[in-house]
Structures are given as C-alpha cells and as structure tokens.
Design a protein around this motif. Structure first.
Motif, PDB file in Angstrom:
ATOM      1  N   THR A   3       0.851  -1.188   0.000  1.00  0.00           N
ATOM      2  CA  THR A   3       0.000   0.000   0.000  1.00  0.00           C
ATOM      3  C   THR A   3       0.884   1.234   0.000  1.00  0.00           C
ATOM      4  N   GLN A   4       0.254   2.364  -0.169  1.00  0.00           N
ATOM      5  CA  GLN A   4       0.943   3.651  -0.226  1.00  0.00           C
ATOM      6  C   GLN A   4       0.296   4.592   0.785  1.00  0.00           C
ATOM      7  N   LEU A   5       1.110   5.379   1.479  1.00  0.00           N
ATOM      8  CA  LEU A   5       0.604   6.459   2.323  1.00  0.00           C
ATOM      9  C   LEU A   5       1.027   7.762   1.673  1.00  0.00           C
ATOM     10  N   THR A   6       0.049   8.584   1.338  1.00  0.00           N
ATOM     11  CA  THR A   6       0.320   9.899   0.764  1.00  0.00           C
ATOM     12  C   THR A   6      -0.259  10.939   1.704  1.00  0.00           C
ATOM     13  N   ILE A   7       0.558  11.950   2.005  1.00  0.00           N
ATOM     14  CA  ILE A   7       0.141  13.036   2.883  1.00  0.00           C
ATOM     15  C   ILE A   7       0.180  14.323   2.081  1.00  0.00           C
ATOM     16  N   TYR A   8      -0.896  15.081   2.165  1.00  0.00           N
ATOM     17  CA  TYR A   8      -0.964  16.382   1.493  1.00  0.00           C
ATOM     18  C   TYR A   8      -1.037  17.484   2.539  1.00  0.00           C
ATOM     19  N   SER A   9      -0.299  18.546   2.300  1.00  0.00           N
ATOM     20  CA  SER A   9      -0.472  19.770   3.066  1.00  0.00           C
ATOM     21  C   SER A   9      -1.437  20.605   2.233  1.00  0.00           C
ATOM     22  N   VAL A  10      -2.672  20.715   2.700  1.00  0.00           N
ATOM     23  CA  VAL A  10      -3.732  21.343   1.913  1.00  0.00           C
ATOM     24  C   VAL A  10      -4.789  21.910   2.854  1.00  0.00           C
ATOM     25  N   SER A  11      -5.440  22.947   2.434  1.00  0.00           N
ATOM     26  CA  SER A  11      -6.531  23.517   3.215  1.00  0.00           C
ATOM     27  C   SER A  11      -7.815  22.729   2.955  1.00  0.00           C
ATOM     28  N   ILE A  12      -8.336  22.083   4.004  1.00  0.00           N
ATOM     29  CA  ILE A  12      -9.607  21.365   3.862  1.00  0.00           C
ATOM     30  C   ILE A  12     -10.707  22.359   3.500  1.00  0.00           C
ATOM     31  N   GLU A  13     -10.650  23.546   4.092  1.00  0.00           N
ATOM     32  CA  GLU A  13     -11.635  24.587   3.778  1.00  0.00           C
ATOM     33  C   GLU A  13     -11.624  24.910   2.285  1.00  0.00           C
ATOM     34  N   ASN A  14     -10.422  25.045   1.712  1.00  0.00           N
ATOM     35  CA  ASN A  14     -10.332  25.318   0.269  1.00  0.00           C
ATOM     36  C   ASN A  14     -10.818  24.135  -0.555  1.00  0.00           C
ATOM     37  N   ALA A  15     -10.469  22.903  -0.155  1.00  0.00           N
ATOM     38  CA  ALA A  15     -10.910  21.725  -0.914  1.00  0.00           C
ATOM     39  C   ALA A  15     -12.432  21.662  -0.969  1.00  0.00           C
ATOM     40  N   ARG A  16     -13.076  21.946   0.146  1.00  0.00           N
ATOM     41  CA  ARG A  16     -14.546  21.956   0.154  1.00  0.00           C
ATOM     42  C   ARG A  16     -15.079  23.074  -0.735  1.00  0.00           C
ATOM     43  N   LEU A  17     -14.411  24.213  -0.723  1.00  0.00           N
ATOM     44  CA  LEU A  17     -14.813  25.334  -1.580  1.00  0.00           C
ATOM     45  C   LEU A  17     -14.627  24.977  -3.055  1.00  0.00           C
ATOM     46  N   TRP A  18     -13.534  24.268  -3.388  1.00  0.00           N
ATOM     47  CA  TRP A  18     -13.291  23.882  -4.785  1.00  0.00           C
ATOM     48  C   TRP A  18     -14.401  22.990  -5.312  1.00  0.00           C
ATOM     49  N   VAL A  19     -15.034  22.221  -4.427  1.00  0.00           N
ATOM     50  CA  VAL A  19     -16.130  21.352  -4.847  1.00  0.00           C
ATOM     51  C   VAL A  19     -17.433  22.157  -4.964  1.00  0.00           C
ATOM     52  N   ARG A  20     -17.650  23.085  -4.031  1.00  0.00           N
ATOM     53  CA  ARG A  20     -18.883  23.900  -4.084  1.00  0.00           C
ATOM     54  C   ARG A  20     -18.841  24.926  -5.216  1.00  0.00           C
ATOM     55  N   ARG A  21     -17.688  25.554  -5.396  1.00  0.00           N
ATOM     56  CA  ARG A  21     -17.521  26.551  -6.458  1.00  0.00           C
ATOM     57  C   ARG A  21     -16.192  26.266  -7.156  1.00  0.00           C
ATOM     58  N   PRO A  22     -16.187  25.277  -8.036  1.00  0.00           N
ATOM     59  CA  PRO A  22     -14.919  24.850  -8.632  1.00  0.00           C
ATOM     60  C   PRO A  22     -14.296  25.928  -9.508  1.00  0.00           C
ATOM     61  N   PRO A  23     -12.973  26.038  -9.430  1.00  0.00           N
ATOM     62  CA  PRO A  23     -12.280  26.948 -10.340  1.00  0.00           C
ATOM     63  C   PRO A  23     -12.427  26.440 -11.772  1.00  0.00           C
ATOM     64  N   PRO A  24     -12.193  27.298 -12.745  1.00  0.00           N
ATOM     65  CA  PRO A  24     -12.346  26.877 -14.144  1.00  0.00           C
ATOM     66  C   PRO A  24     -11.563  25.603 -14.447  1.00  0.00           C
ATOM     67  N   GLY A  25     -12.255  24.661 -15.030  1.00  0.00           N
ATOM     68  CA  GLY A  25     -11.633  23.422 -15.478  1.00  0.00           C
ATOM     69  C   GLY A  25     -11.509  22.315 -14.444  1.00  0.00           C
ATOM     70  N   MET A  26     -11.748  22.606 -13.157  1.00  0.00           N
ATOM     71  CA  MET A  26     -11.534  21.557 -12.150  1.00  0.00           C
ATOM     72  C   MET A  26     -12.527  20.415 -12.302  1.00  0.00           C
ATOM     73  N   ARG A  27     -13.807  20.721 -12.406  1.00  0.00           N
ATOM     74  CA  ARG A  27     -14.808  19.650 -12.512  1.00  0.00           C
ATOM     75  C   ARG A  27     -14.582  18.842 -13.783  1.00  0.00           C
ATOM     76  N   GLU A  28     -14.345  19.542 -14.881  1.00  0.00           N
ATOM     77  CA  GLU A  28     -14.119  18.857 -16.157  1.00  0.00           C
ATOM     78  C   GLU A  28     -12.858  17.999 -16.092  1.00  0.00           C
ATOM     79  N   GLY A  29     -11.812  18.518 -15.436  1.00  0.00           N
ATOM     80  CA  GLY A  29     -10.573  17.752 -15.288  1.00  0.00           C
ATOM     81  C   GLY A  29     -10.794  16.495 -14.460  1.00  0.00           C
TER      82      GLY A  29
END
Length: 187
Positions: A3-29
C-alpha cells in the motif's frame, strides 16, 4: 500486497470550496481523469447531491483528485508491505515513545474530513491545522529513536511545510488565508 501512504499539506476549507464553487476546469478535469465508475461520484460531489451507498471508494478517489490538482504539497511513503500492520506497529512504537494517541497514524489515518462512502482504499484521514504544531513537537526527536524512522521523516517534512505555509497565511497582507491541514490517503 503493498500500500501507499500519501500526505498532502492542503486547506480542507479550500478543498470543500473547490467542490462547491470549482475553479475553471476543475470539474471537467476530474471527470476526464475519473474512471467511468467514478463519473457519477464526480457529479455527486460537485453537484452537492446525496452520496450513493454503493459507490465504494469512488468518492475518496474524487476527493484525492480534487486535492491533487488543487493547491497542495504532496509527501509519499511506500510502497508499504503489510501497510496496516506497519502503521499499527509504528503507532504503538510512537505511543511508547511519548506521542499522544490521537497523533499516531493509527488514529489520524482513519479520521476522514470529507463525506465518503469508502469501504475500500484509499482511506482518507487528517490532522487538523490546529494539531499540526503538536504533531511536529511530538515527532521532532523521534527520527533517530524509532524503527519507523522513514515514516517520522515524512510526517516531519509534511508538518514543517504546513507550519511554514500557515505562518505565511496568518500574516498575508490582504488578510489571513485559510490554514492548511494534513490530509492522508492510505491504500
């Protein structure tokens, strides 16, 4: 099996925002990169629809894609042979060395911050931004004292990146930015 363990340093708040109001191309990508079975999961998450209990790990894969293609820094450990046993043994070793139980991999790797229906890998976990300083302090002196030193080194690198970004975000000239958390994908 490994198995693999991957750790991201990322804002959970931003990730949720990217799903609610995706930046251009994110949903399509995400749709382009998704396996056919995951396309419904992409539409469910981006469309704020109820999750399908039969979707298995599709939602976890979509969250990973969102984070991977958003603003994040990635840290990898693996492949891990007998990964669950490795993480359990490392967690016991870290706890014996003084790491609080809630900061051991056996605790945070399974603490998902996102809605998923995952019954399989990848499993999503996290360490909230406010706990990253405690994680850094707890693991700071362990690298030379434990058998699972590679895991300690990855955790410290991820914590250092997160703390560095969060200091920058707090003092951002136009007002504070959302802090980054540690988000893990294991599987």
């Amino acid at each position: 099996m490994s198995t693999q363990l991957t750790i991201y340093s990322v804002s959970i708040e931003n990730a949720r925002l990217w799903v609610r109001r995706p930046p251009p191309g994110m949903r399509e990508g995400c749709r382009r990169r998704a396996a056919t079975a995951d396309e419904k999961a992409v539409d469910d998450l981006f469309g704020d629809r109820p999750l399908d209990p039969d979707a298995g790990d599709a939602y976890a894969r979509v969250w990973r894609d969102v984070i991977e293609h958003g603003e994040s820094t990635r840290f990898d450990l693996g492949p891990l042979r007998l990964g669950a046993r490795y993480l359990a043994d490392a967690s016991r070793e870290f706890e014996d060395a003084g790491v609080p139980r809630d900061l051991t991999p056996a605790s945070f790797v399974y603490d998902t911050p996102f809605p998923t229906q995952a019954r399989n890998a990848p499993v999503i976990g996290h360490v909230p931004a406010e706990r990253v300083p405690a994680l850094r302090e707890a693991y700071g002196t362990l690298a030379d004292r434990v058998e699972a030193s590679d895991l300690v080194k990855v955790l410290l690198a991820a914590a250092d990146e997160t703390l560095h970004f969060n200091a920058f975000a707090r003092d951002f000239p136009d007002g504070p930015l959302p802090p980054q958390d540690l988000v893990t994908f294991y599987g």
